[in-house]
Design a protein around this motif. Structure first.
Motif, PDB file in Angstrom:
ATOM      1  N   GLY A   1      25.646  61.915  14.371  1.00 42.32           N
ATOM      2  CA  GLY A   1      26.316  63.200  14.539  1.00 42.32           C
ATOM      3  C   GLY A   1      27.736  63.178  14.011  1.00 42.32           C
ATOM      4  O   GLY A   1      28.201  64.137  13.371  1.00 42.32           O
ATOM      5  N   LEU A   2      28.448  62.082  14.265  1.00 42.86           N
ATOM      6  CA  LEU A   2      29.823  61.963  13.762  1.00 42.86           C
ATOM      7  C   LEU A   2      29.854  61.937  12.239  1.00 42.86           C
ATOM      8  O   LEU A   2      30.737  62.557  11.620  1.00 42.86           O
ATOM      9  CB  LEU A   2      30.468  60.694  14.313  1.00 42.86           C
ATOM     10  CG  LEU A   2      31.042  60.781  15.730  1.00 42.86           C
ATOM     11  CD1 LEU A   2      31.493  59.407  16.196  1.00 42.86           C
ATOM     12  CD2 LEU A   2      32.211  61.764  15.779  1.00 42.86           C
ATOM     13  N   VAL A   3      28.901  61.230  11.648  1.00 39.12           N
ATOM     14  CA  VAL A   3      28.827  61.200  10.180  1.00 39.12           C
ATOM     15  C   VAL A   3      28.607  62.608   9.632  1.00 39.12           C
ATOM     16  O   VAL A   3      29.247  63.020   8.647  1.00 39.12           O
ATOM     17  CB  VAL A   3      27.697  60.261   9.722  1.00 39.12           C
ATOM     18  CG1 VAL A   3      27.473  60.385   8.216  1.00 39.12           C
ATOM     19  CG2 VAL A   3      28.028  58.824  10.087  1.00 39.12           C
ATOM     20  N   PHE A   4      27.723  63.376  10.277  1.00 38.76           N
ATOM     21  CA  PHE A   4      27.438  64.732   9.830  1.00 38.76           C
ATOM     22  C   PHE A   4      28.671  65.632   9.971  1.00 38.76           C
ATOM     23  O   PHE A   4      28.974  66.450   9.091  1.00 38.76           O
ATOM     24  CB  PHE A   4      26.278  65.295  10.645  1.00 38.76           C
ATOM     25  CG  PHE A   4      25.815  66.656  10.199  1.00 38.76           C
ATOM     26  CD1 PHE A   4      25.230  66.828   8.964  1.00 38.76           C
ATOM     27  CD2 PHE A   4      25.972  67.757  11.018  1.00 38.76           C
ATOM     28  CE1 PHE A   4      24.801  68.075   8.536  1.00 38.76           C
ATOM     29  CE2 PHE A   4      25.557  69.013  10.611  1.00 38.76           C
ATOM     30  CZ  PHE A   4      24.959  69.177   9.362  1.00 38.76           C
ATOM     31  N   ILE A   5      29.419  65.475  11.080  1.00 36.03           N
ATOM     32  CA  ILE A   5      30.619  66.285  11.294  1.00 36.03           C
ATOM     33  C   ILE A   5      31.695  65.953  10.267  1.00 36.03           C
ATOM     34  O   ILE A   5      32.381  66.842   9.746  1.00 36.03           O
ATOM     35  CB  ILE A   5      31.141  66.088  12.735  1.00 36.03           C
ATOM     36  CG1 ILE A   5      30.166  66.719  13.733  1.00 36.03           C
ATOM     37  CG2 ILE A   5      32.528  66.711  12.904  1.00 36.03           C
ATOM     38  CD1 ILE A   5      30.483  66.425  15.171  1.00 36.03           C
ATOM     39  N   VAL A   6      31.858  64.657   9.961  1.00 39.11           N
ATOM     40  CA  VAL A   6      32.826  64.267   8.927  1.00 39.11           C
ATOM     41  C   VAL A   6      32.436  64.884   7.584  1.00 39.11           C
ATOM     42  O   VAL A   6      33.299  65.364   6.825  1.00 39.11           O
ATOM     43  CB  VAL A   6      32.907  62.733   8.822  1.00 39.11           C
ATOM     44  CG1 VAL A   6      33.722  62.315   7.598  1.00 39.11           C
ATOM     45  CG2 VAL A   6      33.530  62.142  10.087  1.00 39.11           C
ATOM     46  N   ALA A   7      31.138  64.899   7.287  1.00 45.29           N
ATOM     47  CA  ALA A   7      30.670  65.510   6.040  1.00 45.29           C
ATOM     48  C   ALA A   7      30.991  67.002   6.023  1.00 45.29           C
ATOM     49  O   ALA A   7      31.421  67.552   4.995  1.00 45.29           O
ATOM     50  CB  ALA A   7      29.175  65.281   5.876  1.00 45.29           C
ATOM     51  N   LEU A   8      30.799  67.679   7.175  1.00 43.22           N
ATOM     52  CA  LEU A   8      31.141  69.098   7.256  1.00 43.22           C
ATOM     53  C   LEU A   8      32.642  69.320   7.051  1.00 43.22           C
ATOM     54  O   LEU A   8      33.051  70.293   6.402  1.00 43.22           O
ATOM     55  CB  LEU A   8      30.724  69.664   8.620  1.00 43.22           C
ATOM     56  CG  LEU A   8      29.223  69.857   8.858  1.00 43.22           C
ATOM     57  CD1 LEU A   8      28.982  70.364  10.274  1.00 43.22           C
ATOM     58  CD2 LEU A   8      28.638  70.841   7.848  1.00 43.22           C
ATOM     59  N   ALA A   9      33.466  68.424   7.603  1.00 44.28           N
ATOM     60  CA  ALA A   9      34.914  68.566   7.454  1.00 44.28           C
ATOM     61  C   ALA A   9      35.344  68.433   5.996  1.00 44.28           C
ATOM     62  O   ALA A   9      36.364  69.006   5.579  1.00 44.28           O
ATOM     63  CB  ALA A   9      35.634  67.526   8.311  1.00 44.28           C
ATOM     64  N   MET A  10      34.560  67.698   5.194  1.00 45.40           N
ATOM     65  CA  MET A  10      34.900  67.484   3.790  1.00 45.40           C
ATOM     66  C   MET A  10      34.372  68.581   2.877  1.00 45.40           C
ATOM     67  O   MET A  10      34.695  68.588   1.684  1.00 45.40           O
ATOM     68  CB  MET A  10      34.332  66.136   3.335  1.00 45.40           C
ATOM     69  CG  MET A  10      34.908  64.933   4.069  1.00 45.40           C
ATOM     70  SD  MET A  10      36.688  64.772   3.814  1.00 45.40           S
ATOM     71  CE  MET A  10      36.733  64.458   2.045  1.00 45.40           C
ATOM     72  N   VAL A  11      33.582  69.523   3.423  1.00 44.17           N
ATOM     73  CA  VAL A  11      32.976  70.572   2.606  1.00 44.17           C
ATOM     74  C   VAL A  11      33.992  71.334   1.754  1.00 44.17           C
ATOM     75  O   VAL A  11      33.739  71.599   0.564  1.00 44.17           O
ATOM     76  CB  VAL A  11      32.159  71.540   3.487  1.00 44.17           C
ATOM     77  CG1 VAL A  11      31.819  72.826   2.730  1.00 44.17           C
ATOM     78  CG2 VAL A  11      30.871  70.875   3.952  1.00 44.17           C
TER      79      VAL A  11
END
Length: 323
Positions: free
Chosen positions: A191-201
């Motif tokens: 989940g944290l990896v996915f959130i970091v990816a969203l933050a980089m969008v």
């Protein structure tokens, strides 16, 4: 049920599908209790040491819990080691649909942007082909990452294979770490990896997805979007990340944590919906005047599908943590 028997049963069922675990756990526990009682015989007041010795003998007679779990499994688990197989199936069940949805969304938006007159056949053809490639790539990545991690972790596939040889397993080989805790930590990490990816969008260029020709390799997000909207976007991601960090560090899905995560998730979806319907969020060169409304509707629908999907996943984690 003693603590030792509980640990043994947990070692068995952690390799089995979730929906079968309660019944199998009850069956194994009853078998162990019956075997211990039979060996104690007519001793009406056995000492704790005597009972503990008999229990240990029974567990060692039943053998390696990994091997015992195979007798209850309906399918072989050879691709990924048994300690990582539950995480592997969870990742396939939850990550692949999200990857497929994002691939469909990206390709539909890109096709609409390239075609002033939308052709349904063109959209379906390009979307289907590219989505299959995205799913295969995601499957390969999940398999490689979890497979490598499984072989590097303590008690992974290599160790499990060594312990399966007859006569070598003892109670001292039991993994005393709670399987629920490890599963919650693994899911929180993903989940944290996915959130970091969203933050980089906002910083991801279109060239990364081979559609850089649409806007000269600039970002998917409109560079003219006010900083306040981006700051709000990251502000809504922050509590989501905090929830995953709490779940990872405590290895539990407490009701208050689940509630905060659910509220933050829905609030994030509402924020994105408002932004998409009131602001030119996507790069202007990725949209056309004729099809801008269609793109907005597709994007908003995708946001809410992902949100509902995440709520279901969170609820499953909470229920598993209570069981």
């Amino acid at each position: 049920m003693s603590a030792l028997t509980e640990i043994y049963v947990d070692n068995v069922i952690r390799h089995l599908p979730e929906d079968t675990r309660p019944d199998i756990a009850a069956e194994i526990t009853a078998t162990i209790d019956d075997m211990v009682d039979a060996r104690l015989g007519e001793d009406t007041d056995p000492t704790p040491d005597r009972t503990a010795t008999i229990e240990r003998e029974v567990l060692e007679e039943l053998g390696d819990p990994v091997m015992l779990s195979r007798e209850y499994s309906n399918s072989p688990q050879h691709l990924i080691g048994p300690n990582s197989y539950p995480l592997f199936t969870w990742a396939l069940r939850w990550v692949l649909p999200l990857v497929g949805l994002l691939a469909v969304l990206t390709n539909v938006v890109a096709t609409i942007a390239l075609s002033p007159e939308v052709q349904i056949g063109e959209i379906i053809g390009k979307t289907a082909g590219n989505t299959v490639i995205a799913l295969l790539t995601a499957f390969a990545a999940i398999t490689i990452i979890i497979g490598l991690g499984d072989r590097g972790m303590d008690g992974g596939a290599a160790d499990a294979m060594r312990k399966r040889q007859p006569g070598t397993w003892t109670v001292d080989d039991l993994d005393r770490r709670d399987s629920h805790d490890r599963q919650i930590r693994a899911e929180a990490g993903l989940g944290l990896v996915f959130i970091v990816a969203l933050a980089m969008v906002p910083f991801i260029p279109t060239s990364l997805f081979y559609v850089g020709h649409l806007n000269n390799g600039e970002t998917f997000i409109n560079p003219g979007l006010g900083f306040g909207w981006l700051l709000g976007y990251w502000a809504f991601l922050a509590p989501l990340a905090a929830v995953e960090i709490v779940k990872f560090t405590t290895a539990s899905a407490r009701p208050i944590v689940v509630l905060i995560g659910g509220i933050a998730d829905v609030a994030m979806a509402v924020f994105l919906t408002v932004a998409l319907l009131t602001q030119p969020v996507l790069h202007p060169e990725l949209t056309t005047t004729a099809n801008a409304d269609i793109q907005q509707i597709i994007t908003v629908i995708a946001v809410w599908i992902i949100t509902v999907w995440d709520q279901v996943s969170t609820w499953r984690t909470y229920r598993r943590g209570r069981s």
